[in-house]
Scaffold this motif. Structure first.
Motif, PDB file in Angstrom:
ATOM      1  N   HIS A 146     -36.783  78.859   4.705  1.00  8.43           N
ATOM      2  CA  HIS A 146     -37.461  80.267   4.536  1.00  8.43           C
ATOM      3  C   HIS A 146     -37.129  80.989   3.461  1.00  8.43           C
ATOM      4  O   HIS A 146     -37.616  82.504   3.611  1.00  8.43           O
ATOM      5  N   ILE A 152     -31.019  91.637   1.481  1.00 12.36           N
ATOM      6  CA  ILE A 152     -31.219  90.203   1.907  1.00 12.36           C
ATOM      7  C   ILE A 152     -30.036  89.219   1.197  1.00 12.36           C
ATOM      8  O   ILE A 152     -29.710  88.515   1.768  1.00 12.36           O
ATOM      9  N   GLU A 183     -37.035  82.933  16.207  1.00  6.27           N
ATOM     10  CA  GLU A 183     -38.096  83.196  15.188  1.00  6.27           C
ATOM     11  C   GLU A 183     -37.409  83.504  13.851  1.00  6.27           C
ATOM     12  O   GLU A 183     -36.122  84.181  13.741  1.00  6.27           O
ATOM     13  N   TRP A 184     -37.799  83.242  12.723  1.00  8.22           N
ATOM     14  CA  TRP A 184     -37.099  83.378  11.338  1.00  8.22           C
ATOM     15  C   TRP A 184     -37.045  84.868  11.276  1.00  8.22           C
ATOM     16  O   TRP A 184     -36.139  85.260  10.606  1.00  8.22           O
ATOM     17  N   GLU A 185     -37.943  85.911  11.558  1.00  7.33           N
ATOM     18  CA  GLU A 185     -37.983  87.345  11.445  1.00  7.33           C
ATOM     19  C   GLU A 185     -36.470  87.765  11.853  1.00  7.33           C
ATOM     20  O   GLU A 185     -35.939  88.455  11.522  1.00  7.33           O
ATOM     21  N   ASP A 186     -36.120  87.123  12.993  1.00  8.35           N
ATOM     22  CA  ASP A 186     -34.905  87.351  13.809  1.00  8.35           C
ATOM     23  C   ASP A 186     -33.705  86.913  12.917  1.00  8.35           C
ATOM     24  O   ASP A 186     -32.641  87.867  12.970  1.00  8.35           O
ATOM     25  N   ARG A 187     -33.712  85.863  12.621  1.00 15.33           N
ATOM     26  CA  ARG A 187     -32.804  85.331  11.715  1.00 15.33           C
ATOM     27  C   ARG A 187     -32.667  86.328  10.416  1.00 15.33           C
ATOM     28  O   ARG A 187     -31.533  86.416   9.911  1.00 15.33           O
ATOM     29  N   TYR A 188     -33.778  86.662   9.950  1.00 13.63           N
ATOM     30  CA  TYR A 188     -33.840  87.358   8.429  1.00 13.63           C
ATOM     31  C   TYR A 188     -33.045  88.661   9.028  1.00 13.63           C
ATOM     32  O   TYR A 188     -32.061  89.024   8.041  1.00 13.63           O
ATOM     33  N   ARG A 189     -33.435  89.247  10.111  1.00 13.35           N
ATOM     34  CA  ARG A 189     -32.579  90.590  10.244  1.00 13.35           C
ATOM     35  C   ARG A 189     -31.248  90.166  10.438  1.00 13.35           C
ATOM     36  O   ARG A 189     -30.281  91.103  10.177  1.00 13.35           O
TER      37      ARG A 189
END
Length: 138
Positions: free
Chosen positions: A110, A73, A15-21
């Motif tokens: 993303h 970020i 998931e992108w949210e996991d990559r973002y974190r």
């Protein structure tokens, strides 16, 4: 960490949210940047956030960098760049295909256009330092 290890770590996340974190966590892991570097001389132009990128003295021909940002970020994105470029020769820096790395990590799809522009402003700052190092030798 090497860039290959970084890419492998990103591939663990579906998931992108996991990559973002993960990107944010990378930024938290950067050593603090000394206050003396939080000046216009080291500020990266073209970023929406405040970003400072510092070429550090290094041994032999390899270059090292330090960075900081007021955005979590963006600080994480700076950490990605430091992984890709630090402890490399100026020639290796100029030969690094960051677009390919960016695509493999999945960041190309993303990030907003403004963040992407800021990211590549940091890249250009690093490459300018590498070119300056080469010119100083010649």
């Amino acid at each position: 960490m090497t860039i290959d290890e970084l890419i492998e770590n990103f591939e663990l996340f579906d998931e992108w949210e996991d990559r973002y974190r993960y990107v944010i966590d990378l930024g938290r892991g950067l050593p603090p940047l000394e206050d003396r570097y939080h000046t216009d001389a080291f500020k990266v132009e073209g970023c929406m956030s405040q970003v400072w990128l510092v070429p550090l003295p290094s041994e032999e021909r390899r270059m090292r960098f330090a960075a900081d940002s007021d955005s979590a970020i963006v600080k994480g994105l700076a950490a990605v760049l430091l992984t890709a470029y630090s402890d490399r020769t100026p020639e290796q820096i100029l030969d690094t295909d960051l677009e390919a790395i960016f695509a493999r990590i999945g960041l190309d799809q993303h990030l907003s256009p403004n963040r992407r522009n800021g990211f590549f402003s940091m890249v250009e700052t690093i490459k300018a330092s590498a070119k300056a190092r080469i010119a100083a030798r010649d």
